[in-house]
Motif scaffolding. Structure first.
Motif, PDB file in Angstrom:
ATOM      1  N   LYS A  22       0.843  -1.206   0.158  1.00  0.00           N
ATOM      2  CA  LYS A  22       0.041   0.022  -0.086  1.00  0.00           C
ATOM      3  C   LYS A  22       0.839   1.336  -0.127  1.00  0.00           C
ATOM      4  CE  LYS A  22      -2.735  -1.131   3.579  1.00  0.00           C
ATOM      5  NZ  LYS A  22      -3.940  -1.065   4.137  1.00  0.00           N
ATOM      6  N   THR A  23       1.985   1.176   0.854  1.00  0.00           N
ATOM      7  CA  THR A  23       2.675   2.570   0.915  1.00  0.00           C
ATOM      8  C   THR A  23       3.686   2.300  -0.188  1.00  0.00           C
ATOM      9  OG1 THR A  23       2.743   2.263   3.290  1.00  0.00           O
ATOM     10  CG2 THR A  23       4.606   3.587   2.192  1.00  0.00           C
ATOM     11  N   ALA A  24       4.095   1.437  -0.896  1.00  0.00           N
ATOM     12  CA  ALA A  24       5.248   1.316  -1.996  1.00  0.00           C
ATOM     13  C   ALA A  24       4.352   2.065  -3.194  1.00  0.00           C
ATOM     14  CB  ALA A  24       5.414   0.070  -2.214  1.00  0.00           C
ATOM     15  N   LEU A  25       3.237   1.590  -3.452  1.00  0.00           N
ATOM     16  CA  LEU A  25       2.294   1.898  -4.706  1.00  0.00           C
ATOM     17  C   LEU A  25       1.474   3.025  -4.329  1.00  0.00           C
ATOM     18  CD1 LEU A  25       1.951  -1.660  -6.194  1.00  0.00           C
ATOM     19  CD2 LEU A  25       3.528  -0.021  -6.708  1.00  0.00           C
ATOM     20  N   ASP A  26       1.220   3.288  -3.297  1.00  0.00           N
ATOM     21  CA  ASP A  26      -0.132   4.427  -2.670  1.00  0.00           C
ATOM     22  C   ASP A  26      -1.281   3.598  -3.337  1.00  0.00           C
ATOM     23  OD1 ASP A  26      -1.305   6.665  -2.007  1.00  0.00           O
ATOM     24  OD2 ASP A  26      -1.350   7.551  -3.823  1.00  0.00           O
ATOM     25  N   ALA A  75      16.131   6.534  -9.209  1.00  0.00           N
ATOM     26  CA  ALA A  75      16.899   6.575  -7.876  1.00  0.00           C
ATOM     27  C   ALA A  75      16.121   6.863  -6.477  1.00  0.00           C
ATOM     28  CB  ALA A  75      18.236   7.670  -8.037  1.00  0.00           C
ATOM     29  N   ALA A  76      15.209   7.951  -6.510  1.00  0.00           N
ATOM     30  CA  ALA A  76      14.368   8.185  -5.409  1.00  0.00           C
ATOM     31  C   ALA A  76      13.795   7.051  -5.060  1.00  0.00           C
ATOM     32  CB  ALA A  76      13.749   9.617  -5.718  1.00  0.00           C
ATOM     33  N   GLU A  77      12.924   6.448  -6.093  1.00  0.00           N
ATOM     34  CA  GLU A  77      11.890   5.398  -5.672  1.00  0.00           C
ATOM     35  C   GLU A  77      12.712   4.239  -5.072  1.00  0.00           C
ATOM     36  OE1 GLU A  77       9.058   5.569  -5.274  1.00  0.00           O
ATOM     37  OE2 GLU A  77       8.509   7.277  -6.596  1.00  0.00           O
ATOM     38  N   VAL A  78      13.983   3.955  -5.635  1.00  0.00           N
ATOM     39  CA  VAL A  78      14.854   2.777  -4.996  1.00  0.00           C
ATOM     40  C   VAL A  78      15.184   2.975  -3.441  1.00  0.00           C
ATOM     41  CG1 VAL A  78      16.881   1.588  -5.210  1.00  0.00           C
ATOM     42  CG2 VAL A  78      15.395   1.948  -7.301  1.00  0.00           C
ATOM     43  N   ARG A  79      15.594   4.416  -3.351  1.00  0.00           N
ATOM     44  CA  ARG A  79      15.848   4.674  -1.735  1.00  0.00           C
ATOM     45  C   ARG A  79      14.726   4.627  -1.044  1.00  0.00           C
ATOM     46  NH1 ARG A  79      18.894   8.783  -4.529  1.00  0.00           N
ATOM     47  NH2 ARG A  79      17.030  10.338  -4.348  1.00  0.00           N
ATOM     48  N   ALA A  86      12.278  -2.939   1.226  1.00  0.00           N
ATOM     49  CA  ALA A  86      12.742  -3.600   0.237  1.00  0.00           C
ATOM     50  C   ALA A  86      14.178  -3.831  -0.039  1.00  0.00           C
ATOM     51  CB  ALA A  86      11.951  -2.971  -1.110  1.00  0.00           C
ATOM     52  N   ARG A  87      14.471  -4.848  -0.879  1.00  0.00           N
ATOM     53  CA  ARG A  87      16.166  -4.655  -0.971  1.00  0.00           C
ATOM     54  C   ARG A  87      16.600  -4.721  -2.429  1.00  0.00           C
ATOM     55  NH1 ARG A  87      14.319  -8.250   2.851  1.00  0.00           N
ATOM     56  NH2 ARG A  87      13.799  -9.885   1.199  1.00  0.00           N
ATOM     57  N   GLU A  88      17.595  -4.290  -2.634  1.00  0.00           N
ATOM     58  CA  GLU A  88      18.173  -4.182  -4.146  1.00  0.00           C
ATOM     59  C   GLU A  88      18.913  -5.736  -4.446  1.00  0.00           C
ATOM     60  OE1 GLU A  88      20.763  -1.777  -7.140  1.00  0.00           O
ATOM     61  OE2 GLU A  88      20.429  -0.782  -5.460  1.00  0.00           O
ATOM     62  N   VAL A  89      18.564  -6.161  -5.453  1.00  0.00           N
ATOM     63  CA  VAL A  89      19.141  -7.548  -5.792  1.00  0.00           C
ATOM     64  C   VAL A  89      20.214  -7.410  -6.687  1.00  0.00           C
ATOM     65  CG1 VAL A  89      18.738  -9.582  -6.855  1.00  0.00           C
ATOM     66  CG2 VAL A  89      16.854  -8.644  -5.306  1.00  0.00           C
ATOM     67  N   GLY A 108      10.781 -11.263  -0.224  1.00  0.00           N
ATOM     68  CA  GLY A 108      11.687 -11.947  -1.366  1.00  0.00           C
ATOM     69  C   GLY A 108      10.955 -11.857  -2.784  1.00  0.00           C
ATOM     70  N   ASN A 109       9.647 -11.337  -2.896  1.00  0.00           N
ATOM     71  CA  ASN A 109       9.090 -11.247  -4.151  1.00  0.00           C
ATOM     72  C   ASN A 109       9.718 -10.010  -5.063  1.00  0.00           C
ATOM     73  OD1 ASN A 109       6.741 -13.082  -3.592  1.00  0.00           O
ATOM     74  ND2 ASN A 109       6.019 -11.483  -2.272  1.00  0.00           N
ATOM     75  N   ARG A 110       9.936 -10.615  -6.259  1.00  0.00           N
ATOM     76  CA  ARG A 110      10.913  -9.639  -6.953  1.00  0.00           C
ATOM     77  C   ARG A 110      10.190  -8.926  -7.630  1.00  0.00           C
ATOM     78  NH1 ARG A 110      16.298 -12.652  -8.295  1.00  0.00           N
ATOM     79  NH2 ARG A 110      17.069 -13.002  -5.944  1.00  0.00           N
ATOM     80  N   PHE A 111      10.722  -7.595  -8.043  1.00  0.00           N
ATOM     81  CA  PHE A 111       9.990  -6.583  -9.076  1.00  0.00           C
ATOM     82  C   PHE A 111      11.292  -5.718  -9.301  1.00  0.00           C
ATOM     83  CE2 PHE A 111       9.888  -4.948  -4.746  1.00  0.00           C
ATOM     84  CZ  PHE A 111      10.133  -3.649  -4.844  1.00  0.00           C
ATOM     85  N   CYS A 112      11.097  -5.093 -10.645  1.00  0.00           N
ATOM     86  CA  CYS A 112      12.120  -4.192 -11.072  1.00  0.00           C
ATOM     87  C   CYS A 112      11.391  -2.867 -11.222  1.00  0.00           C
ATOM     88  CB  CYS A 112      12.285  -4.594 -12.664  1.00  0.00           C
ATOM     89  SG  CYS A 112      13.321  -6.132 -12.714  1.00  0.00           S
ATOM     90  N   ILE A 113      12.333  -1.784 -10.757  1.00  0.00           N
ATOM     91  CA  ILE A 113      12.046  -0.339 -10.929  1.00  0.00           C
ATOM     92  C   ILE A 113      12.653   0.302 -12.211  1.00  0.00           C
ATOM     93  CG2 ILE A 113      12.244   1.701  -9.829  1.00  0.00           C
ATOM     94  CD1 ILE A 113      10.297   0.101  -8.340  1.00  0.00           C
TER      95      ILE A 113
END
Length: 126
Positions: A22-26, A75-79, A86-89, A108-113
């Motif tokens: 909810k927070t990640a995607l609003d 970059a702002a969204e990854v931060r 979340a963790r960068e892979v 551990g569910n993967r996604f790409c920004i």
């Protein structure tokens, strides 16, 4: 005609994962959450919902499916997502000029920004 309306993610901790997404995607809850199921929908857009299913599932790498999430400011969204848990892979096969950053949610569910600052869909809700 077919239309993807919802993408289902299996999770272990439904309340924690619902808070993260909810927070990640609003997103907001479409209906009140059940003990083992919740559908999260965009607050104000016509993009697919994310459904969370509290059902244990073995994690397989590489995953058979993942989400590509477009970002105006990658970059702002990854931060921001890292601050949410979340963790960068890091992947040795990622090209040096890749327009995406691989991440995984707290379970551990993967996604790409994907870096898409000029995507035409920003203005019309797509």
């Amino acid at each position: 005609m077919l239309k993807i309306v919802s993408i289902v993610l299996r999770v272990n901790d439904l309340p924690a994962q619902a808070r993260f997404w909810k927070t990640a995607l609003d997103y907001v809850e479409r209906d009140p959450a059940e003990d083992d199921w919740v559908i999260l929908k965009p607050r104000d857009a016509e993009t697919p919902c994310i459904a969370l299913d509290a059902h244990h599932s073995e994690r397989v790498l590489p995953p058979r499916i993942h989400l590509d999430i477009y970002a105006e400011d990658q970059a702002a969204e990854v931060r921001r997502l890292t601050e949410l848990g979340a963790r960068e892979v890091h992947w040795d096969g990622r090209p040096a000029d890749a327009d995406y950053v691989i991440m995984e949610d707290p379970e551990g569910n993967r996604f790409c920004i994907v870096d898409r600052p000029d995507w035409a869909g920003w203005d019309d809700g797509r």
